[in-house]
Structures are given as structure tokens and as C-alpha cells.
Design a protein around this motif. Structure first.
Motif, PDB file in Angstrom:
ATOM      1  N   ARG A 112      -4.651  29.922  13.503  1.00 17.38           N
ATOM      2  CA  ARG A 112      -5.261  29.945  12.173  1.00 17.38           C
ATOM      3  C   ARG A 112      -5.317  31.371  11.627  1.00 17.38           C
ATOM      4  NH1 ARG A 112      -9.208  27.046  13.453  1.00 17.38           N
ATOM      5  NH2 ARG A 112     -10.741  28.676  13.912  1.00 17.38           N
ATOM      6  N   ARG A 113      -5.589  32.329  12.490  1.00 21.28           N
ATOM      7  CA  ARG A 113      -5.730  33.719  12.027  1.00 21.28           C
ATOM      8  C   ARG A 113      -4.383  34.405  11.846  1.00 21.28           C
ATOM      9  NH1 ARG A 113     -10.560  35.399  16.285  1.00 21.28           N
ATOM     10  NH2 ARG A 113     -12.241  34.201  15.284  1.00 21.28           N
ATOM     11  N   HIS A 114      -3.371  33.915  12.506  1.00 18.06           N
ATOM     12  CA  HIS A 114      -2.039  34.521  12.404  1.00 18.06           C
ATOM     13  C   HIS A 114      -1.057  33.447  11.947  1.00 18.06           C
ATOM     14  CE1 HIS A 114      -4.217  37.308  15.029  1.00 18.06           C
ATOM     15  NE2 HIS A 114      -3.372  38.235  14.649  1.00 18.06           N
ATOM     16  N   ASP A 115      -1.189  33.075  10.661  1.00 21.75           N
ATOM     17  CA  ASP A 115      -0.352  32.005  10.130  1.00 21.75           C
ATOM     18  C   ASP A 115       0.905  32.585   9.491  1.00 21.75           C
ATOM     19  OD1 ASP A 115      -1.254  33.132   7.786  1.00 21.75           O
ATOM     20  OD2 ASP A 115      -2.192  31.297   7.016  1.00 21.75           O
ATOM     21  N   VAL A 116       1.690  31.727   8.863  1.00 26.33           N
ATOM     22  CA  VAL A 116       2.975  32.171   8.324  1.00 26.33           C
ATOM     23  C   VAL A 116       2.798  33.171   7.186  1.00 26.33           C
ATOM     24  CG1 VAL A 116       3.245  30.309   6.621  1.00 26.33           C
ATOM     25  CG2 VAL A 116       5.271  31.333   7.673  1.00 26.33           C
ATOM     26  N   GLN A 117       1.721  33.049   6.425  1.00 26.35           N
ATOM     27  CA  GLN A 117       1.487  34.015   5.351  1.00 26.35           C
ATOM     28  C   GLN A 117       1.231  35.402   5.926  1.00 26.35           C
ATOM     29  OE1 GLN A 117       1.880  33.663   2.213  1.00 26.35           O
ATOM     30  NE2 GLN A 117       2.118  31.448   2.015  1.00 26.35           N
ATOM     31  N   THR A 118       0.469  35.455   7.026  1.00 23.20           N
ATOM     32  CA  THR A 118       0.238  36.736   7.696  1.00 23.20           C
ATOM     33  C   THR A 118       1.549  37.321   8.177  1.00 23.20           C
ATOM     34  OG1 THR A 118      -1.940  35.966   8.414  1.00 23.20           O
ATOM     35  CG2 THR A 118      -1.017  37.862   9.576  1.00 23.20           C
ATOM     36  N   TRP A 119       2.403  36.471   8.772  1.00 20.51           N
ATOM     37  CA  TRP A 119       3.719  36.931   9.229  1.00 20.51           C
ATOM     38  C   TRP A 119       4.528  37.523   8.084  1.00 20.51           C
ATOM     39  CZ3 TRP A 119       8.326  34.042   7.872  1.00 20.51           C
ATOM     40  CH2 TRP A 119       9.507  34.575   8.416  1.00 20.51           C
ATOM     41  N   ALA A 120       4.623  36.804   6.968  1.00 20.46           N
ATOM     42  CA  ALA A 120       5.420  37.274   5.838  1.00 20.46           C
ATOM     43  C   ALA A 120       4.860  38.576   5.273  1.00 20.46           C
ATOM     44  CB  ALA A 120       5.477  36.203   4.748  1.00 20.46           C
ATOM     45  N   GLU A 121       3.533  38.639   5.147  1.00 19.07           N
ATOM     46  CA  GLU A 121       2.917  39.856   4.614  1.00 19.07           C
ATOM     47  C   GLU A 121       3.177  41.045   5.532  1.00 19.07           C
ATOM     48  OE1 GLU A 121      -1.122  38.704   4.209  1.00 19.07           O
ATOM     49  OE2 GLU A 121      -0.744  37.331   2.519  1.00 19.07           O
ATOM     50  N   GLU A 122       3.069  40.832   6.853  1.00 21.30           N
ATOM     51  CA  GLU A 122       3.312  41.924   7.797  1.00 21.30           C
ATOM     52  C   GLU A 122       4.774  42.369   7.748  1.00 21.30           C
ATOM     53  OE1 GLU A 122       2.042  40.564  11.609  1.00 21.30           O
ATOM     54  OE2 GLU A 122      -0.096  40.871  11.189  1.00 21.30           O
ATOM     55  N   PHE A 123       5.696  41.393   7.671  1.00 17.91           N
ATOM     56  CA  PHE A 123       7.104  41.764   7.617  1.00 17.91           C
ATOM     57  C   PHE A 123       7.418  42.542   6.344  1.00 17.91           C
ATOM     58  CE2 PHE A 123      11.511  41.369   6.503  1.00 17.91           C
ATOM     59  CZ  PHE A 123      12.182  41.483   7.718  1.00 17.91           C
ATOM     60  N   LEU A 124       6.988  42.030   5.197  1.00 21.19           N
ATOM     61  CA  LEU A 124       7.320  42.679   3.925  1.00 21.19           C
ATOM     62  C   LEU A 124       6.625  44.030   3.795  1.00 21.19           C
ATOM     63  CD1 LEU A 124       7.296  39.549   1.605  1.00 21.19           C
ATOM     64  CD2 LEU A 124       9.293  40.821   2.439  1.00 21.19           C
ATOM     65  N   ALA A 125       5.419  44.164   4.362  1.00 14.92           N
ATOM     66  CA  ALA A 125       4.750  45.468   4.350  1.00 14.92           C
ATOM     67  C   ALA A 125       5.513  46.465   5.220  1.00 14.92           C
ATOM     68  CB  ALA A 125       3.310  45.315   4.842  1.00 14.92           C
ATOM     69  N   ALA A 126       5.997  46.010   6.375  1.00 14.22           N
ATOM     70  CA  ALA A 126       6.791  46.888   7.244  1.00 14.22           C
ATOM     71  C   ALA A 126       8.093  47.283   6.565  1.00 14.22           C
ATOM     72  CB  ALA A 126       7.074  46.192   8.575  1.00 14.22           C
ATOM     73  N   LEU A 127       8.691  46.348   5.847  1.00 18.65           N
ATOM     74  CA  LEU A 127       9.930  46.654   5.132  1.00 18.65           C
ATOM     75  C   LEU A 127       9.676  47.669   4.022  1.00 18.65           C
ATOM     76  CD1 LEU A 127      12.881  46.214   4.413  1.00 18.65           C
ATOM     77  CD2 LEU A 127      12.223  44.118   3.193  1.00 18.65           C
ATOM     78  N   ALA A 128       8.588  47.466   3.290  1.00 13.55           N
ATOM     79  CA  ALA A 128       8.283  48.378   2.183  1.00 13.55           C
ATOM     80  C   ALA A 128       7.989  49.793   2.666  1.00 13.55           C
ATOM     81  CB  ALA A 128       7.094  47.844   1.383  1.00 13.55           C
ATOM     82  N   SER A 129       7.439  49.915   3.877  1.00 14.84           N
ATOM     83  CA  SER A 129       7.063  51.237   4.389  1.00 14.84           C
ATOM     84  C   SER A 129       8.094  51.826   5.344  1.00 14.84           C
ATOM     85  CB  SER A 129       5.710  51.154   5.106  1.00 14.84           C
ATOM     86  OG  SER A 129       5.796  50.290   6.236  1.00 14.84           O
ATOM     87  N   ALA A 130       9.226  51.137   5.504  1.00 15.07           N
ATOM     88  CA  ALA A 130      10.265  51.643   6.402  1.00 15.07           C
ATOM     89  C   ALA A 130      10.819  52.964   5.882  1.00 15.07           C
ATOM     90  CB  ALA A 130      11.380  50.612   6.530  1.00 15.07           C
ATOM     91  N   PRO A 131      11.433  53.775   6.762  1.00 18.54           N
ATOM     92  CA  PRO A 131      11.944  55.084   6.335  1.00 18.54           C
ATOM     93  C   PRO A 131      12.882  54.969   5.139  1.00 18.54           C
ATOM     94  CG  PRO A 131      12.046  54.875   8.716  1.00 18.54           C
ATOM     95  CD  PRO A 131      11.663  53.532   8.193  1.00 18.54           C
ATOM     96  N   GLN A 132      12.666  55.827   4.158  1.00 16.54           N
ATOM     97  CA  GLN A 132      13.496  55.833   2.954  1.00 16.54           C
ATOM     98  C   GLN A 132      14.753  56.652   3.197  1.00 16.54           C
ATOM     99  OE1 GLN A 132      13.027  54.362   0.028  1.00 16.54           O
ATOM    100  NE2 GLN A 132      10.919  53.617   0.179  1.00 16.54           N
ATOM    101  N   ARG A 133      15.823  56.236   2.553  1.00 18.49           N
ATOM    102  CA  ARG A 133      17.068  57.002   2.578  1.00 18.49           C
ATOM    103  C   ARG A 133      17.485  57.301   1.143  1.00 18.49           C
ATOM    104  NH1 ARG A 133      18.361  53.254   6.439  1.00 18.49           N
ATOM    105  NH2 ARG A 133      19.610  52.031   5.011  1.00 18.49           N
ATOM    106  N   PRO A 134      18.180  58.402   0.907  1.00 17.65           N
ATOM    107  CA  PRO A 134      18.658  58.662  -0.451  1.00 17.65           C
ATOM    108  C   PRO A 134      19.556  57.522  -0.921  1.00 17.65           C
ATOM    109  CG  PRO A 134      18.949  60.588   0.967  1.00 17.65           C
ATOM    110  CD  PRO A 134      18.565  59.460   1.845  1.00 17.65           C
TER     111      PRO A 134
END
Length: 486
Positions: free
Chosen positions: A458-480
Motif C-alpha cells: 500500500r505504501r509503495h504502489d505503482v504511483q510511488t514507483w512512477a514518481e520515483e522513476f520520473l524524479a530520478a530521470l529529471a535529476s539525472a546528470p545533464q549533458r550539453p
């Protein structure tokens, strides 16, 4: 969000299959219905309130339909010929990569023609993604069938934010090194900004493979690779983050379904049809050699033989959803399982009292929710599994707090569901002991375990998974960012 000026989208998903299946009615009209697969089930709630495009194969050979809308989603079919289905999907994806990524339970097959087809199909997916992705869009690529797509998209569209998620295990480098095209696969994946895996071990295996095969450097969860400008897809210096982001289910949605009066009534009907036994043991799997069904049946057969369980007091129900039946290993597996079921029933069933009920068919989610409520002990015992969402669906469906989950140590779910009755499915004697313990344990102990399992899901549902993945993607190292090559 849609970019109306060019008919492009700020969020694009790419997966082997579209989230719908085509159905041709008797009068010749065509309808599209939601697919039953695990990826679609997981992503359905993620995409429900999000406008975007989904790029994938429509599920049949030949020309692809024109893009069409399914609610807020724009579905973009990718065509595959019958030969490409045989070589890219049944061949390279499921007879080369699948066994290699699942501990070589059966030997993988290596054919150069399959590899060339895999590469060509990945190119086609990458082109489709680039066509519908708006400037600066987020692209989420899924699974082992599309491992070259991240770099192919990066090569064409350096403006995009690219993530990839692996729904299956990633093998140790000692196994991965067998793949003749290992470097190309890694270069393809390193086109992404963030790579998500089910388990920490999978992410570590990937980082180790990058060091061993490409000479990349790894620090923490980041891989730094200088690359070479040799004209191969994925060339160029990059820093990529690779980490564990375990997938889950729409727990609240599935619980509402399981709680519905119709599903509860259906559960009562199923139990009655089984003869209302004291204990229903159950397995629910895709018919696949990774799922440990043969080992499970061996343990069940020996329990009947030893007299630890017996019909009509105890019965075992095995649901085996048809899968990849044109692949030889799967046809052989089905024959072996059906022979074993026949032998057990021949030895231990009586008129009106069946030891093993074997169901080789697919069921809608409503029926599965009812079956889960019937199962007093759910046996989720794969030899290797990326996650196994059946385990999470089972504990969610048990709104009464009853039931017991016997869970293989070799699933991603075992990393999270520590309160389950964990087992090594290769150890038949140990598996038998775990099943008996799950049957006979004190009800209060079983209730405590189930409550802990339900809280975790209940605490780690699919919405939590998607939010964690997309947050990790958004904060991943930037490249020019370079220029887009359309």
C-alpha cells in the motif's frame, strides 16, 4: 501535455506492445481492448491522468494502423512483419536475451540474423519516438526488447530526456559476457539519462558490465563512459545513472476491485466448485520455464506422496497463462507440466476429489482477484523473476487479512516482502517444509505477516514507483544538448 503546433507530446512511452489488443467482431468491426500484460497493468494507472503518446507494436503482423486515441493517450503503432516477429521478438528477445537474463535456466540461442533484425526493429521504434516527441520531451523506454532505442533516440534527438526501465533481471557480467553483441547493448542503454532496475543487484550487474565490457568508470550509482566517435550508435562521452526503482501495482484500485460484491461472490462460487476444501494451495503464472512450475509441482506431488496433504482436505490450483507457444522451449515445458499434473492426479485424486486443478488459460482481472481470495496459500516460487506482481496483487486482494504467501528468494518482490514465507525453489525439501509451515502456522502469526505485507504494498504502489522513476530521470546528470537530427 500535447504540443498542438506539431502534434507532438511532452511525454512519450515506448514499449514492445501497445497497451491495447485488437479484436475483430463477427460483423467485421474492429475494437481495441486493454491488454492483460503486467507492464500495461502497472502503467495503466500511471497514464490514466497524463496526456502523452505510447509507441508500440499493435500485436499482429503486417501494416500498422494509423495512430489513434485511447482516452488521453495517443497510440502510435509500429509495424512488424511476420519474419520480424519471428526474428526480433520470438528469436532475439525471447530465445536469446530472455534465457540469458534469467540465469541461463535454458541455453540461449545466438543467431546473427536475429541480431540484425533486433537492431532494425529498434531503429524503427526510435524513429517513431522521435516523430511524436516534442522539443525537450521526456521519453520513457521499457524493457529488454528495446535496449538499443535510448542511444538511437539520443543520436537523433539530443534535446530529449530519456529513461529506460528493465522489467526483468539484468544478469551478472559472467553470464552477460556470453552475448556476442554485449558492447552494442550496453552502448544502446547508455544513451539514456537514467536506467531503472528492479533490484539493487540488477543495477550493480549493469554497472559491472559497463566496467568489464566498455572500460567505463562507475562511482556510486553513476556510470561514466568516454565513448569513441566511431560512427556506432551510442558513441560519445556521457554520465548515466543506474539505480533500483522497484515496480509495484495500483494497490488502491486492485483492492477496490477485490472488495466488490461481485468478486467476493465469485470467490465463494470458486471455492464451492473446488469442493470447499480446508486448504486451497494456488500458483498463478505465465507458462514460462523461469516461473518454477515444474519444481513446485514436484514439491506438491511429494507432499501428497508423503501424506502431509491429501484431497479433499487440500487441493492445489495451478493457473498457467499461455505464453510464447511458438518457441520450442515453451512447447516442451507445457508438455512436461501437463504430464506431471496427469501423473499426480492419477496417483492421488479420487472421484469428486481432485488433487491438482490445472488451468491453461487467461483470466480477466476480476476473476484473478476472486482466485486470490480463494487461495489460502499462494505459491510464488520462480527460479528467477524481475519483480513478480502476482505476489503484490495477492496480498492486496486479501482484504480479510487471511492467507499466506510463499515467495521465492529469487524474485524482486522478495527484496520488499520480507514478511512472506521465503524459500529457495531449487531446494525441493525446503520448499515442501515452507509450504507445510504456511499451511499449519498459527493464524495469529499468519495474520501478522499478511498485515505487514499489505502495508508495504500500500505504501509503495505503482504511483510511488512512477514518481520515483520520473524524479530520478529529471535529476539525472545533464549533458550539453546538441542539434536534433530529424
Amino acid at each position: 501535455m500535447v504540443s498542438s503546433a506539431r502534434g507532438t507530446y511532452d511525454f512519450v512511452v515506448a514499449a514492445n506492445r501497445l497497451p491495447v489488443d485488437r479484436h475483430v467482431e463477427p460483423d467485421g468491426t474492429t475494437t481495441w481492448q486493454t491488454s492483460p500484460g503486467g507492464l500495461v497493468t502497472a502503467m495503466e494507472s500511471v497514464m490514466r491522468d497524463r496526456e502523452g503518446a505510447w509507441v508500440g507494436w499493435a500485436g499482429f503482423p503486417g501494416e500498422a494502423p494509423e495512430p489513434f486515441d485511447d482516452g488521453p493517450l495517443r497510440l502510435v503503432p509500429v509495424p512488424l512483419s511476420a519474419e520480424e516477429i519471428a526474428d526480433y521478438y520470438e528469436g532475439f528477445s525471447n530465445d536469446t536475451l530472455w534465457p540469458l537474463y534469467h540465469d541461463v535456466i535454458v541455453p540461449p540461442t545466438f543467431h546473427r540474423s536475429w541480431w540484425h533484425c533486433y537492431r532494425a526493429v529498434n531503429e524503427r521504434f526510435a524513429e517513431a519516438v522521435c516523430e511524436v516527441a516534442a522539443e525537450g520531451a521526456t521519453v520513457w523506454v521499457h524493457d529488454y526488447q528495446l535496449q538499443l532505442v535510448p542511444a538511437m533516440v539520443r543520436d537523433r534527438r539530443p534535446d530529449l530526456r530519456i529513461g529506460w526501465f528493465n522489467h526483468i533481471p539484468f544478469p551478472p557480467v559472467e553470464l552477460f559476457a556470453q552475448l556476442p553483441w554485449r558492447a552494442s547493448i550496453l552502448r544502446g542503454l547508455l544513451g539514456a539519462d537514467f536506467l531503472g532496475f528492479q533490484r539493487p543487484d540488477d543495477a550493480r550487474n549493469f554497472r559491472r558490465a559497463c566496467r568489464a565490457v566498455l572500460g567505463a568508470r562507475a562511482a556510486g550509482d553513476q556510470v561514466r563512459w568516454d565513448g569513441t566517435d566511431d560512427g556506432r550508435t551510442g558513441a560519445g562521452p556521457r554520465t548515466v545513472r543506474a539505480a533500483s526503482v522497484p515496480i509495484s501495482i495500483d494497490a488502491s484500485g486492485f483492492q477496490r476491485l477485490a472488495d466488490s460484491p461481485e468478486v467476493c461472490e465469485r470467490a465463494r462460487e470458486i471455492r464451492e466448485s473446488l469442493g470447499d476444501p480446508d486448504v486451497v494451495l494456488m500458483g498463478v503464472d505465465r507458462l514460462d520455464y523461469t516461473k518454477g512450475i515444474r519444481h513446485r509441482l514436484r514439491a506438491i506431488g511429494e507432499l501428497f506422496e508423503d501424506g502431509d496433504i491429501a484431497p479433499p482436505d487440500v487441493t492445489f490450483v495451478q493457473v498457467a497463462t499461455p505464453s510464447r507457444e511458438r518457441v520450442e522451449a515453451y512447447r516442451t515445458l507445457r508438455e512436461q507440466i501437463e504430464a506431471t499434473v496427469g501423473r499426480i492426479n492419477g496417483d492421488f485424486s479420487h472421484l469428486g476429489d481432485t488433487a491438482v486443478h490445472y488451468l491453461h488459460q487467461s483470466y480477466p482481472r476480476e476473476e484473478m482477484a476472486a482466485l486470490f481470495q480463494v487461495a489460502d496459500v499462494m505459491l510464488v516460487t520462480p527460479l528467477r523473476d524481475g519483480m513478480n506482481l502476482v505476489a503484490k496483487e495477492y496480498v492486496t486482494a486479501r482484504h480479510d487479512g487471511g492467507g499466506a504467501l510463499v515467495l521465492s528468494e529469487f524474485t524482486g518482490a522478495a527484496e520488499e516482502l520480507r514478511a512472506a514465507y521465503l524459500c529457495n525453489p531449487h531446494d525441493i525439501e525446503g520448499l515442501k517444509e515452507t509450504i507445510v509451515r504456511a499451511i499449519r502456522d498459527d493464524p495469529a502469526e499468519k495474520s501478522r505477516r499478511m498485515a505487514a505485507l499489505r502495508r508495504r504494498v500500500r505504501r509503495h504502489d505503482v504511483q510511488t514507483w512512477a514518481e520515483e522513476f520520473l524524479a530520478a530521470l529529471a535529476s539525472a546528470p545533464q549533458r550539453p544538448r546538441g542539434r536534433s537530427r530529424r
